[in-house]
Design a protein around this motif. Structure first.
Motif, PDB file in Angstrom:
ATOM      1  N   SER A 129       5.584   4.306 -10.065  1.00  0.00           N
ATOM      2  CA  SER A 129       4.792   4.802 -11.188  1.00  0.00           C
ATOM      3  C   SER A 129       5.601   4.710 -12.470  1.00  0.00           C
ATOM      4  N   GLY A 130       4.914   4.367 -13.552  1.00  0.00           N
ATOM      5  CA  GLY A 130       5.543   4.308 -14.864  1.00  0.00           C
ATOM      6  C   GLY A 130       4.882   5.319 -15.775  1.00  0.00           C
ATOM      7  N   SER A 131       5.668   5.969 -16.625  1.00  0.00           N
ATOM      8  CA  SER A 131       5.156   7.120 -17.375  1.00  0.00           C
ATOM      9  C   SER A 131       5.565   7.118 -18.838  1.00  0.00           C
ATOM     10  N   ASN A 132       4.837   7.942 -19.599  1.00  0.00           N
ATOM     11  CA  ASN A 132       5.205   8.196 -20.992  1.00  0.00           C
ATOM     12  C   ASN A 132       6.524   8.953 -21.104  1.00  0.00           C
ATOM     13  N   ASP A 133       7.009   9.502 -19.984  1.00  0.00           N
ATOM     14  CA  ASP A 133       8.291  10.210 -20.038  1.00  0.00           C
ATOM     15  C   ASP A 133       9.478   9.248 -19.983  1.00  0.00           C
ATOM     16  N   SER A 176       3.787  -0.569 -17.638  1.00  0.00           N
ATOM     17  CA  SER A 176       3.380  -1.347 -16.471  1.00  0.00           C
ATOM     18  C   SER A 176       4.504  -1.414 -15.448  1.00  0.00           C
ATOM     19  N   VAL A 177       4.126  -1.316 -14.149  1.00  0.00           N
ATOM     20  CA  VAL A 177       5.099  -1.478 -13.066  1.00  0.00           C
ATOM     21  C   VAL A 177       4.497  -2.379 -11.988  1.00  0.00           C
ATOM     22  N   VAL A 178       5.350  -3.132 -11.311  1.00  0.00           N
ATOM     23  CA  VAL A 178       4.883  -4.016 -10.240  1.00  0.00           C
ATOM     24  C   VAL A 178       6.038  -4.302  -9.294  1.00  0.00           C
ATOM     25  N   PHE A 179       5.745  -4.440  -7.996  1.00  0.00           N
ATOM     26  CA  PHE A 179       6.750  -4.800  -7.000  1.00  0.00           C
ATOM     27  C   PHE A 179       6.850  -6.306  -6.860  1.00  0.00           C
ATOM     28  N   SER A 180       8.029  -6.770  -6.504  1.00  0.00           N
ATOM     29  CA  SER A 180       8.209  -8.177  -6.139  1.00  0.00           C
ATOM     30  C   SER A 180       7.557  -8.405  -4.780  1.00  0.00           C
ATOM     31  N   GLY A 197       9.317  -6.823  -1.993  1.00  0.00           N
ATOM     32  CA  GLY A 197       9.444  -5.381  -2.081  1.00  0.00           C
ATOM     33  C   GLY A 197      10.811  -4.860  -2.475  1.00  0.00           C
ATOM     34  N   ARG A 198      11.728  -5.738  -2.817  1.00  0.00           N
ATOM     35  CA  ARG A 198      13.090  -5.300  -3.132  1.00  0.00           C
ATOM     36  C   ARG A 198      13.310  -4.956  -4.598  1.00  0.00           C
ATOM     37  N   ILE A 199      12.403  -5.430  -5.462  1.00  0.00           N
ATOM     38  CA  ILE A 199      12.556  -5.226  -6.902  1.00  0.00           C
ATOM     39  C   ILE A 199      11.274  -4.667  -7.494  1.00  0.00           C
ATOM     40  N   VAL A 200      11.425  -3.776  -8.463  1.00  0.00           N
ATOM     41  CA  VAL A 200      10.299  -3.319  -9.269  1.00  0.00           C
ATOM     42  C   VAL A 200      10.544  -3.776 -10.700  1.00  0.00           C
ATOM     43  N   ALA A 201       9.546  -4.432 -11.275  1.00  0.00           N
ATOM     44  CA  ALA A 201       9.614  -4.810 -12.684  1.00  0.00           C
ATOM     45  C   ALA A 201       8.838  -3.783 -13.482  1.00  0.00           C
ATOM     46  N   SER A 202       9.367  -3.400 -14.633  1.00  0.00           N
ATOM     47  CA  SER A 202       8.685  -2.447 -15.504  1.00  0.00           C
ATOM     48  C   SER A 202       8.679  -2.967 -16.936  1.00  0.00           C
ATOM     49  N   GLY A 203       7.553  -2.760 -17.621  1.00  0.00           N
ATOM     50  CA  GLY A 203       7.426  -3.158 -19.020  1.00  0.00           C
ATOM     51  C   GLY A 203       7.229  -1.925 -19.875  1.00  0.00           C
ATOM     52  N   SER A 204       7.876  -1.901 -21.043  1.00  0.00           N
ATOM     53  CA  SER A 204       7.905  -0.679 -21.842  1.00  0.00           C
ATOM     54  C   SER A 204       7.566  -0.902 -23.315  1.00  0.00           C
ATOM     55  N   LYS A 205       7.256   0.195 -23.973  1.00  0.00           N
ATOM     56  CA  LYS A 205       7.038   0.170 -25.415  1.00  0.00           C
ATOM     57  C   LYS A 205       8.337  -0.129 -26.158  1.00  0.00           C
ATOM     58  N   ASP A 206       9.479  -0.037 -25.468  1.00  0.00           N
ATOM     59  CA  ASP A 206      10.763  -0.364 -26.096  1.00  0.00           C
ATOM     60  C   ASP A 206      10.980  -1.870 -26.211  1.00  0.00           C
ATOM     61  N   GLN A 207       9.931  -2.651 -25.825  1.00  0.00           N
ATOM     62  CA  GLN A 207       9.896  -4.110 -25.971  1.00  0.00           C
ATOM     63  C   GLN A 207      10.754  -4.851 -24.941  1.00  0.00           C
ATOM     64  N   THR A 208      11.157  -4.147 -23.885  1.00  0.00           N
ATOM     65  CA  THR A 208      11.957  -4.791 -22.845  1.00  0.00           C
ATOM     66  C   THR A 208      11.243  -4.742 -21.497  1.00  0.00           C
ATOM     67  N   VAL A 209      11.666  -5.653 -20.630  1.00  0.00           N
ATOM     68  CA  VAL A 209      11.292  -5.636 -19.224  1.00  0.00           C
ATOM     69  C   VAL A 209      12.552  -5.294 -18.446  1.00  0.00           C
ATOM     70  N   ARG A 210      12.422  -4.426 -17.458  1.00  0.00           N
ATOM     71  CA  ARG A 210      13.561  -4.104 -16.600  1.00  0.00           C
ATOM     72  C   ARG A 210      13.233  -4.487 -15.160  1.00  0.00           C
ATOM     73  N   LEU A 211      14.227  -5.045 -14.483  1.00  0.00           N
ATOM     74  CA  LEU A 211      14.115  -5.400 -13.073  1.00  0.00           C
ATOM     75  C   LEU A 211      15.001  -4.450 -12.288  1.00  0.00           C
ATOM     76  N   TRP A 212      14.372  -3.573 -11.514  1.00  0.00           N
ATOM     77  CA  TRP A 212      15.088  -2.525 -10.795  1.00  0.00           C
ATOM     78  C   TRP A 212      15.316  -2.903  -9.342  1.00  0.00           C
TER      79      TRP A 212
END
Length: 219
Positions: A61-65, A90-94, A97-112
């Motif tokens: 889950s991705g949040s405003n927090d 936005s959040v999505v699994f690879s 299932g080993r990685i979660v990608a997240s997109g943010s208002k900070d203009q970046t994508v993170r691969l977790w």
């Protein structure tokens, strides 16, 4: 169940559960057959995006927090992923299932990396990230911002592959689902179901023979 608007919904891979994320800061896991739900509490602000892992055991889950959480479907316990400096849209699994990608208002994508919690930051957008998605190959991520710019990234190098790919834009649009002004649910450009006004929401998910609709909770 939810006490405020539903912002995101997603089906489990086996079609037995629907996850919903709401402005009430909770995630709910709904059993389709019984209609019962389990409440997942932990976020301190709106939940904007939810996604199931390919094995159905975890919900992201991705949040405003500004955080991403990984929830164990059975126990309801969560792991917090922190790094974004603004809300997570936005959040999505690879596919593996080993990685979660997240997109943010900070203009970046993170691969977790879901085991270590360590993230790789993809920088290049100049606007709020609207959505992220993995290609079936599992090594390419697409990100779209609110200016309409699309970028393709190699997850291993973290480098941009293609910017504003017209070819992939067409493919992505074919998978979009929405409810038009006349109450039709559209998928791949075709009308698949008409809804009366009392049933119309603003979020739609389709999986096999099921349709889930997220809407505002009127009191």
């Amino acid at each position: 169940g939810h006490s405020d608007w539903v912002r995101s919904i997603a089906f489990s891979p086996d079609s037995e559960i629907v996850a919903s994320g709401s402005r009430d800061s909770t995630v709910r896991l709904w059993e389709i057959k019984s209609g019962k739900s389990k409440v997942l509490k932990g976020h301190s602000n709106w939940v904007r995006s939810v996604a199931f892992s390919p094995d159905g055991r975890t919900v992201a889950s991705g949040s405003n927090d500004k955080t991403v959480r990984l929830w164990d479907v059975k126990s309801g316990l969560s792991k917090i992923l922190e790094g974004h400096s603004d809300l997570v849209k936005s959040v999505v699994f690879s596919p593996d299932g080993r990685i979660v990608a997240s997109g943010s208002k900070d203009q970046t994508v993170r691969l977790w990396d879901i085991k270590s919690g360590i993230s790789k930051v993809l920088v290049g957008h100049s606007d709020y990230i609207r959505g992220v998605a993995f290609f079936p190959d599992g090594v390419t991520v697409e990100s779209t911002d609110f200016s309409g710019v699309r970028k393709l990234w190699d997850i291993n190098s973290g480098q941009e592959i293609i910017k504003s790919s017209e070819l992939h834009q067409q493919v992505n649009q074919e998978n979009d689902m929405l409810i038009d002004n006349n109450g039709w649910i559209l998928r791949m450009g075709f009308r698949i179901l008409w809804l009366p006004k009392s049933m119309r929401g603003n979020i739609v998910a389709v999986h096999k023979c099921y349709i889930a609709i997220g809407t505002r909770n009127e009191k």
